[in-house]
Design an enzyme around this catalytic site. Structure first.
Site, PDB file in Angstrom:
ATOM      1  N   PRO A 141       0.784  -1.236   0.000  1.00 40.28           N
ATOM      2  CA  PRO A 141       0.000   0.000   0.000  1.00 40.28           C
ATOM      3  C   PRO A 141       0.816   1.286   0.000  1.00 40.28           C
ATOM      4  O   PRO A 141       0.762   2.091   0.944  1.00 40.28           O
ATOM      5  CB  PRO A 141      -0.835  -0.141   1.274  1.00 40.28           C
ATOM      6  CG  PRO A 141       0.030  -0.937   2.188  1.00 40.28           C
ATOM      7  CD  PRO A 141       0.757  -1.909   1.298  1.00 40.28           C
ATOM      8  N   CYS A 142       1.557   1.526  -1.071  1.00 35.91           N
ATOM      9  CA  CYS A 142       2.347   2.758  -1.137  1.00 35.91           C
ATOM     10  C   CYS A 142       1.456   3.996  -1.221  1.00 35.91           C
ATOM     11  O   CYS A 142       1.937   5.103  -0.996  1.00 35.91           O
ATOM     12  CB  CYS A 142       3.352   2.703  -2.279  1.00 35.91           C
ATOM     13  SG  CYS A 142       2.636   2.395  -3.891  1.00 35.91           S
TER      14      CYS A 142
END
Length: 182
Positions: A141-142
């Site tokens: 989940p950047c």
């Protein structure tokens, strides 16, 4: 770093976030890409895996894609296929992606906080570069990484998509906490 796969099976679909491409080997998820159209996502995949033969997916993979599309329309719980992901990258990139995977849905972290968690407080730019190289949208989940002032900065798949992901997660978490008994 292990060698890149010779063959990748892939499929595409669309959800509230736009286009989504899932690419796998027989054993692992190699890429989850976002985009505006199927051709651009396929081109992105081929650029990331230049020597791989790309083949169309089977029905099982299409079912796994559908689970991701459903999550993209209404994120709840852990992102599908996260446990089968095996991204290719440097040791440092993989350490950043692993640390990111521990950031819970609805939470955010800054690039500098992430660098500190890796015991590399001066590696803020390298952390940002690793986020940009992430081949597993949403599974890693950047989109949960913010600037030090809390502002939304660049995102490999577009700032608007990053805002949308954060808003969807926040809405889901708000609904989930409202549903809990007091």
């Amino acid at each position: 770093m292990s060698s890149l796969p010779d063959t990748l099976s892939y499929c595409t679909g669309h959800c509230a976030l736009g286009g989504l491409l899932l690419a796998e080997t027989a054993d692992h998820t190699q890429a989850i890409l976002l985009g505006d159209n199927d051709d651009a996502m396929r081109d992105d995949l081929q650029q990331r895996f230049p020597d791989a033969k790309l083949v169309r997916a089977d029905e099982g993979q299409k079912q796994r894609l559908q689970a991701m599309l459903d999550w993209g329309d209404q994120p709840k719980g852990e992102f599908p296929l996260r446990k089968t992901a095996a991204p290719h990258g440097t040791a440092f990139q993989r350490s950043v992606w692993q640390a990111l995977s521990k950031v819970r849905s609805g939470d955010t972290i800054t690039y500098s906080e992430l660098a500190k968690r890796l015991d590399k407080p001066r590696a803020v730019r390298a952390v940002a570069s690793a986020c940009a190289a992430n081949p597993l949208a949403m599974a890693v989940p950047c989109h949960r990484v913010l600037r030090s002032d809390g502002g939304i900065s660049g995102y490999r798949w577009g700032v608007e998509r990053k805002k949308q992901l954060l808003q969807l997660e926040h809405q889901h978490n708000s609904k989930a906490s409202d549903a809990r008994p007091a």
